[in-house]
Design a protein around this motif. Structure first.
Motif, PDB file in Angstrom:
ATOM      1  N   ASP A  51      41.104  36.720  35.383  1.00  0.00           N
ATOM      2  CA  ASP A  51      41.609  37.660  36.379  1.00  0.00           C
ATOM      3  C   ASP A  51      41.008  37.390  37.762  1.00  0.00           C
ATOM      4  O   ASP A  51      41.093  38.215  38.659  1.00  0.00           O
ATOM      5  N   PHE A  53      40.033  34.054  40.771  1.00  0.00           N
ATOM      6  CA  PHE A  53      40.789  33.147  41.618  1.00  0.00           C
ATOM      7  C   PHE A  53      40.628  31.710  41.123  1.00  0.00           C
ATOM      8  O   PHE A  53      39.595  31.356  40.545  1.00  0.00           O
ATOM      9  N   ARG A 520      41.383  38.545  50.275  1.00  0.00           N
ATOM     10  CA  ARG A 520      42.309  39.627  49.954  1.00  0.00           C
ATOM     11  C   ARG A 520      43.575  39.488  50.796  1.00  0.00           C
ATOM     12  O   ARG A 520      43.524  39.342  52.016  1.00  0.00           O
ATOM     13  N   GLU A 527      48.199  44.801  47.474  1.00  0.00           N
ATOM     14  CA  GLU A 527      47.475  43.543  47.302  1.00  0.00           C
ATOM     15  C   GLU A 527      48.305  42.556  46.483  1.00  0.00           C
ATOM     16  O   GLU A 527      48.923  42.927  45.487  1.00  0.00           O
ATOM     17  N   GLN A 528      48.273  41.288  46.917  1.00  0.00           N
ATOM     18  CA  GLN A 528      49.088  40.254  46.297  1.00  0.00           C
ATOM     19  C   GLN A 528      48.235  39.269  45.504  1.00  0.00           C
ATOM     20  O   GLN A 528      47.030  39.132  45.736  1.00  0.00           O
ATOM     21  N   ALA A 529      48.886  38.612  44.569  1.00  0.00           N
ATOM     22  CA  ALA A 529      48.287  37.506  43.825  1.00  0.00           C
ATOM     23  C   ALA A 529      49.230  36.317  43.925  1.00  0.00           C
ATOM     24  O   ALA A 529      50.425  36.469  44.206  1.00  0.00           O
ATOM     25  N   ARG A 543      43.771  35.711  42.141  1.00  0.00           N
ATOM     26  CA  ARG A 543      43.709  36.926  42.942  1.00  0.00           C
ATOM     27  C   ARG A 543      42.473  36.884  43.843  1.00  0.00           C
ATOM     28  O   ARG A 543      41.345  36.832  43.361  1.00  0.00           O
ATOM     29  N   LYS A 545      39.772  38.414  46.535  1.00  0.00           N
ATOM     30  CA  LYS A 545      39.163  39.725  46.778  1.00  0.00           C
ATOM     31  C   LYS A 545      38.255  39.748  48.003  1.00  0.00           C
ATOM     32  O   LYS A 545      37.852  40.814  48.460  1.00  0.00           O
TER      33      LYS A 545
END
Length: 762
Positions: A51, A53, A520, A527-529, A543, A545
């Protein structure tokens, strides 16, 4: 700004292993040097986690069963480099002209910090000045629209996400071209061409789990310790259960010799090391073809003897009969190869090749790992095909623990090809795009990297848009390219940091700073991934942050979407603003274009370990003209593409342990024992004596391509090194100046940077 400056370069050999305390010290040094915030340091815990990056450097997989710290030394450097506390603001450019900045090193330019504002080049002052985003997009679109679309190039770096890459390729095709060169053109295009012809797919067939069941790993032309250190973990585990590793490389790279796991307290405390390679074949640059031909010849001879004696066959004749085509012609070529020629071209005794062949003959499942030491030669495609030949001889494709395993560099370069970043129409679902978006996509082949360089030099390319990367620094023919670049009508670079490409301006030039993948990204829907594809064809969510480096940054999708809105006529089937506001909508579009690869894309993108996009060759379904895997015999035994001559050397351009592609993190190539400089020429001691050179002497290299063009690299420090005779090593990209644009791989056009013909000038 902290700088690394050394008056007395240190060339003391390094005796330690890869990993270990040296790796930890390297990470501990770069974090404070880059003024990385506590928040940014905490991001390392999320690196390559399910979960978290995806690392912004190499494309090694994110495992489902991860380590507490799932990052390597190089990955930590990449994260520190992106989350640096330094900033390159408009005030910086007010103090420095582009002409002045051209005297700065690659390291100094990028180490100055993250770009903070969109910038326009002002020719009157030779400086970048801050501008508004709308001004940039409006002016760029206005400058591009009058141009012939075929004269515009859309380059893409391998770091861009699947979402951005899909938008970018679509924008280029809707504009009217598929001039979409990318990082693959510079490194693994030989893989795409070679594997596609041989087994019907352009990528490797293995997955991370194959390391758990293989009993032999053959590694050709890849410096794992510096370029993909996390791969050392599955290799070490394989070795501990009895798997053998054969390394074939001109340099005895430390990562393939000895490794201490920084995450193992026992090994760190007791200074224990794991031996990785059970056999190391120190081949001449370009001699891999000869080594592979020698292994094949031993296998054929042993198989002949076994069949005559009524013993079990050495080759997998059932697999060959059912699944392959062209075997007889290939074997005829193998039988015709002469042992003295094989030994001479390989540069190693036949006994070493025979030992490797015996290991291969007894192995049940073999993985063939390789890097640019195979692909970046004039005969790079033949290298890849010959590797496939070896695997096919014993049925080592399409079963657990076996298959070709190309190790990609950039973290999403393979994924970009998956979603349409390619100059080749046959790799794009043109009919699907037409039906989905209501336009006629171009069907003629676009420009690749070499063809783009030709076009920039001869003036037929009028504009270059760069989605990341450092194109002008990465390509060959440095002097001619830098001289021609200012003649462009338009030069636009989307980037996080300043690099040398940005210092050469066209008539209209903009530098557009973007968010990094670790930061982020907040858009209209929240918020995008994003997503990326690794070297083993697994798709991962990523993702960010961390706090953005500047409030003035836009995301890569936002930049591409804003430019597309202004550049293209309105299309009722594409709402660029909606896509930018919610990246899930881009993934829906990707799924519609590629339904077999991306079913339930949004639901599956954060699957631990990624979701596999599938591979027909791994299922022994061969998408070739014959419907079978192809044996494709090489024309000769050398991959260099040029003849040996008196005083002509084969130059290999190298990457440092303190470097990723054109990004230089510092001046400490720890494994090669080089500190404080990159101006080093690695040379065999016997060649030094023959050339009457002394350790530390300053020399130059000159191109020996025979094309009448003068190319020279001055100021290199002679350093005796364990390198085959007739071969030289020096750092990339500084030595690209010696490489002609036409010195490239046949068929794939990959610059042949691993065997450049040069002469040494004392």
């Amino acid at each position: 700004m902290a700088k690394q400056q050394f008056d007395n370069p240190d060339l003391t050999p390094f005796k330690g292993p890869a990993g270990g305390w040296g790796s930890l010290r390297s990470v501990a040094e770069i974090l404070p040097r880059e003024r990385v915030s506590p928040e940014a340091v905490r991001e390392l815990v999320r690196q390559n986690k399910p979960d978290g990056f995806a690392c912004v450097s190499c494309a090694w997989p994110k495992p489902a069963d991860h380590h507490p710290a799932e990052f390597c030394e190089e990955g930590a450097k990449a994260t520190a480099w992106e989350l640096t506390g330094y900033r390159t603001t408009p005030e910086f450019f007010a103090k420095h002209t582009l002409t002045e900045l051209r005297s700065w090193s690659d390291y100094a330019l990028e180490q100055h910090g993250r770009l903070t504002h969109p910038l326009r080049y002002d020719a009157a002052t030779d400086r970048y000045v801050a501008c508004a985003w709308d001004e940039a997009f409006d002016t760029i679109a206005a400058a591009l629209k009058p141009l012939d679309p075929k004269s515009v190039v859309f380059y893409a770096s391998g770091r861009a996400s699947l979402e951005t890459s899909y938008m970018y390729g679509l924008m280029a095709r809707m504009f009217g071209n598929q001039n979409l060169p990318d990082s693959s053109n510079m490194c693994h295009e030989s893989t795409s061409v070679g594997l596609k012809a041989a087994i019907g797919v352009p990528v490797g067939t293995t997955q991370l789990r194959d390391f758990e069941v293989c009993d032999l790993v053959m590694i050709f032309g890849h410096n794992i310790g510096s370029n993909a250190p996390r791969m050392l973990h599955p290799l070490r585990s394989a070795r501990k259960r009895g798997c053998e590793v054969i390394a074939v490389n001109p340099l005895r790279e430390r990562g393939l010799e000895r490794f201490t796991d920084p995450q193992n307290p026992v090994e760190m405390t007791l200074l224990k090391e794991s031996n990785i390679a059970t056999q190391f074949i120190q081949v001449k640059a370009g001699g891999d073809l000869a080594v592979m031909m020698g292994i094949a010849k031993y296998l054929v001879e042993w198989d002949d003897a076994a069949l005559t004696a009524g013993s079990p066959a050495v080759l997998d004749h059932d697999f060959i009969a059912e699944h392959t085509h062209g075997f007889d012609a290939f074997v005829a070529k193998v039988r015709g190869a002469e042992w003295p020629a094989i030994e001479a071209e390989a540069g190693v005794p036949l006994a070493e090749i025979e030992a490797a062949a015996r290991r291969y003959a007894k192995a049940r499942a073999v993985m063939a790992v390789y890097g640019m030491g195979l692909t970046q030669h004039v005969k790079g495609v033949e290298n890849v095909r010959m590797l496939v030949n070896l695997l096919l001889m014993r049925g080592n494709i399409g079963k657990p623990g076996a298959g070709p395993t190309p190790v990609r560099g950039h973290s999403n370069v393979q994924g970009q090809r998956t979603v349409g970043i390619t100059e080749k129409t046959e790799l794009v679902p043109v009919a699907k795009l037409k039906a989905q978006f209501g336009f006629d996509p171009p069907t003629e082949k676009g420009l690749d990297t070499v063809e783009t360089c030709r076009g920039v030099i001869d003036g037929s390319v009028k504009a270059v848009i760069g989605l990341g990367g450092n194109f002008l620094r990465a390509v060959p023919e440095t002097a001619a390219m830098e001289a021609a670049w200012p003649k462009l009508d338009v030069s636009v670079q989307i980037a996080t940091k300043l690099n040398r490409n940005h210092l050469f301006a066209g008539r209209v030039t903009y530098l557009l700073p973007c968010l990094g993948r670790i930061e982020r990204d907040v858009q209209a829907s929240g918020e995008q991934a994003v997503s990326v594809e690794d070297s083993t064809s697994c798709i991962h969510g990523s993702r960010g942050k961390a706090s953005p480096a500047s409030p003035h940054l836009l995301s890569e999708p936002a930049i591409v979407g804003a430019l597309a809105k202004r550049l293209l006529p309105p299309n009722p089937r594409i709402d660029w603003d909606a896509w930018v506001g919610d990246y899930a909508l881009i993934r829906d579009a990707i799924e519609e274009t590629y339904p077999e690869i991306f079913p339930d894309f949004n639901a599956r993108m954060f699957t631990p370990g990624g979701f596999w996009k599938g591979n027909k060759a791994a299922e022994r379904i061969w998408l070739t003209k014959s419907g079978k895997a192809e044996f494709l015999a090489p024309e000769g035994l050398s991959a260099t593409g040029f003849a040996d001559a008196d005083r002509r050397f084969r130059l290999m351009t190298l990457r440092s342990n303190d470097q990723f592609n054109t990004t230089v993190y510092g001046y400490h190539d720890r494994f090669r024992g080089v500190k404080g400089t990159r101006d080093v020429l690695f040379i065999n001691r016997a060649d030094m004596a023959e050339m009457q050179l002394a350790e530390g002497q300053i020399v130059a290299l000159e191109s020996d391509a025979g094309d009448g063009v003068a190319r020279r690299r001055d100021g290199l420090i002679v350093h005796a090194y364990d390198i085959p005779r007739g071969c030289l090593g020096a750092y990339y990209p500084e030595c690209n100046v010696l490489m002609p644009v036409e010195h490239h791989a046949d068929e794939s056009h990959v610059p042949a940077a691993k065997s450049v013909p040069v002469r040494l000038v004392a």
